[in-house]
Design an enzyme around this catalytic site. Structure first.
Site, mmCIF file in Angstrom:
data_model
loop_
_atom_site.group_PDB
_atom_site.id
_atom_site.type_symbol
_atom_site.label_atom_id
_atom_site.label_comp_id
_atom_site.label_asym_id
_atom_site.label_seq_id
_atom_site.Cartn_x
_atom_site.Cartn_y
_atom_site.Cartn_z
ATOM 1 N N ASP A 159 0.738 -1.304 0.015
ATOM 2 C CA ASP A 159 0.039 -0.042 0.068
ATOM 3 C C ASP A 159 0.749 1.309 0.002
ATOM 4 O O ASP A 159 0.596 2.163 -0.965
ATOM 5 C CB ASP A 159 -0.928 0.129 1.097
ATOM 6 C CG ASP A 159 -1.731 1.257 1.189
ATOM 7 O OD1 ASP A 159 -2.966 1.056 0.977
ATOM 8 O OD2 ASP A 159 -1.415 2.270 1.949
ATOM 9 N N ALA A 191 -5.067 2.326 -0.490
ATOM 10 C CA ALA A 191 -5.202 1.431 -1.581
ATOM 11 C C ALA A 191 -5.653 0.197 -1.483
ATOM 12 O O ALA A 191 -6.290 -0.262 -2.245
ATOM 13 C CB ALA A 191 -3.716 1.626 -2.233
ATOM 14 N N ASP A 192 -5.181 -0.305 -0.372
ATOM 15 C CA ASP A 192 -5.567 -1.796 0.067
ATOM 16 C C ASP A 192 -7.217 -1.618 0.642
ATOM 17 O O ASP A 192 -7.699 -2.565 -0.312
ATOM 18 C CB ASP A 192 -5.081 -2.327 1.492
ATOM 19 C CG ASP A 192 -3.551 -2.889 1.244
ATOM 20 O OD1 ASP A 192 -3.363 -3.375 0.025
ATOM 21 O OD2 ASP A 192 -2.759 -2.802 2.167
ATOM 22 N N LEU A 193 -7.590 -0.806 1.074
ATOM 23 C CA LEU A 193 -9.041 -0.824 1.468
ATOM 24 C C LEU A 193 -10.014 -0.659 0.185
ATOM 25 O O LEU A 193 -10.996 -1.130 0.022
ATOM 26 C CB LEU A 193 -9.396 0.203 2.586
ATOM 27 C CG LEU A 193 -8.707 0.087 3.835
ATOM 28 C CD1 LEU A 193 -8.912 1.479 4.666
ATOM 29 C CD2 LEU A 193 -8.988 -1.192 4.595
ATOM 30 N N GLY A 196 -10.019 -3.707 -1.912
ATOM 31 C CA GLY A 196 -10.666 -4.412 -1.238
ATOM 32 C C GLY A 196 -12.377 -4.260 -1.642
ATOM 33 O O GLY A 196 -13.065 -5.084 -1.796
#
Length: 419
Positions: A159, A191-193, A196
């Site tokens: 991220d 970026a991860d969230l 997802g």
């Protein structure tokens, strides 16, 4: 989609994804955030973890969950925040028998989510093409840093690095010409969230297609793609003008005034979204003439003349206490707000009224509190059926449901294939 019996007890309202089974081979945040969202909506999520250690984030502490006697447990808060409503099965997929177990579970699933490096699962015969030959309806979602194609596809993606490479850090932080200026990451792994959540949306679309046609498909999600997409209006600004926006601190590229100001006893946010709101603010501030000044009469003019206007606003805001401003502005519906720390957030009456925390009984503690889902569905509400699982907590249960005998499960455990 396949129909699977629910393992939750009691007569609860139906959930939108009841009957959907998800095999989760992901770890850390983007994949688990996706599968937790699916699980909150009713999907049965089976989390596959490596024996001995499990998901990396189990050890990403402190802080750790406190046991009932006040000691740190082995469960990191990071892991707990992304893995409720799942069952954990610990399987060594590096061995042939472990791979066979994954294929057996995949054959009973509707969705498989994984975030292995490009090509890794093919070494085990667990890639999308191999699994879909046996189970054509299977939806396989792969989450990687850079996607399955392109010159960066073999790179590991994190991220923090994606926030930099994808442009977010070029527009986050104080202006370069002011004290404290320079690149700054966002305080949470956005970026991860976002990846997802985009993955969740793509999976729901693919499930709709599979239900209508009987055909599964692969979903190729990349953190970098998502980071570029979530630049939103800033990306559009660049594509329209050819000029790369820079860091603006707490100001807005397209709206003025839309930033943080310092009152006499603390900071507040002023978020004026239209000209009528600006005129109301000017009245409250004791400067109604600002609203008719040609430099400030409409938003486009205020953006062009922000260097003149903002110091004037800052000077007048600094003359009164924060709460005085908030009360006066809220009374005339000018958007504004306090800047809370997390203790203040969870004590806020609106946050409490919206039930944004949830208490769950955990095997190691009766005191587990988690951030609740923000999804409020009237007919198929989110349910909190299971606390985040212990490593391998449900291995025997899930494998028995898949048709393995107690003897075979015991043998697999004795040779280290499962935990």
């Amino acid at each position: 989609m396949q129909s699977h019996p629910s393992s939750s007890a009691g007569a609860l309202p139906a959930q939108a994804l009841a009957g959907v089974r998800v095999l989760d081979l992901s770890r850390v945040l983007a994949g688990p955030w996706c599968t937790q969202t699916l699980a909150d909506l009713g999907a049965e999520v089976i989390k596959i973890e490596r024996p001995g250690g499990g998901d990396d984030t189990r050890a990403w502490g402190p802080p750790y969950l406190k046991t009932d006697d006040g000691r740190d447990s082995s469960e990191a808060a990071y892991f707990l925040g992304a893995n409720r409503n799942k069952r954990s099965v610990a399987v060594d997929i590096a061995c042939a028998e472990g791979q066979a177990l994954i294929r057996k579970l995949a054959a009973q699933a509707d969705v498989l989510v994984e975030n292995f490096k490009v090509g890794d699962l093919a070494r085990y015969g667990l890639d999308a093409a191999s699994l879909q030959r046996e189970h054509p309806r299977l939806v396989v979602c792969s989450i990687t840093g850079f996607g399955q194609t392109g010159p960066y596809k073999d790179r590991a993606g994190y991220d923090y690095a994606i926030q930099g490479l994808g442009g977010l850090m070029s527009v986050t932080g104080e202006r370069d010409d002011l004290p404290g200026g320079g690149p700054q990451k966002v305080g949470v792994a956005v970026a991860d969230l976002f990846t997802g959540l985009y993955a969740t949306i793509a999976i729901l679309a693919a499930l709709r297609h599979a239900e209508a046609t009987g055909q599964g498909q692969t979903i190729d999600m990349a953190l970098l793609d998502t980071q570029v997409a979530m630049l939103a209006n800033l990306g559009a600004n660049y594509l329209c003008t050819g000029k790369a926006p820079g860091r603006m601190g707490n100001a807005h590229a397209n709206i003025v005034p839309y930033q943080v100001f310092e009152a006499s006893d603390g900071h507040l946010i002023l978020a004026v979204g239209n000209d009528k709101q600006f005129a109301k603010f000017c009245e409250i501030a004791g400067h109604p003439e600002w609203a008719s000044d040609p430099r400030f009469a409409n938003n486009a003019s205020r953006v062009r003349h922000r260097e003149a206007l903002v110091p004037m606003l800052a000077a007048v805001v600094a003359t009164r206490p924060r709460q005085t401003w908030l009360d006066a502005l809220e009374a005339v519906k000018v958007p504004c707000g306090a800047i809370n720390n997390l203790a203040e957030v969870f004590a806020d009456p609106q946050v409490q009224a919206r039930e944004m925390t949830v208490a769950m009984d955990h095997p190691l503690s009766e005191q587990l509190r988690l951030v609740a889902s923000p999804m409020k569905l009237s007919a198929t509400p989110v349910q909190y059926r299971r606390p985040p699982p212990l490593l391998g907590e449900h291995t025997a249960q899930v494998l028995a449901e898949a048709g393995l005998s107690e003897t075979e499960i015991a043998r697999l455990r004795s040779v280290g294939v499962i935990e």
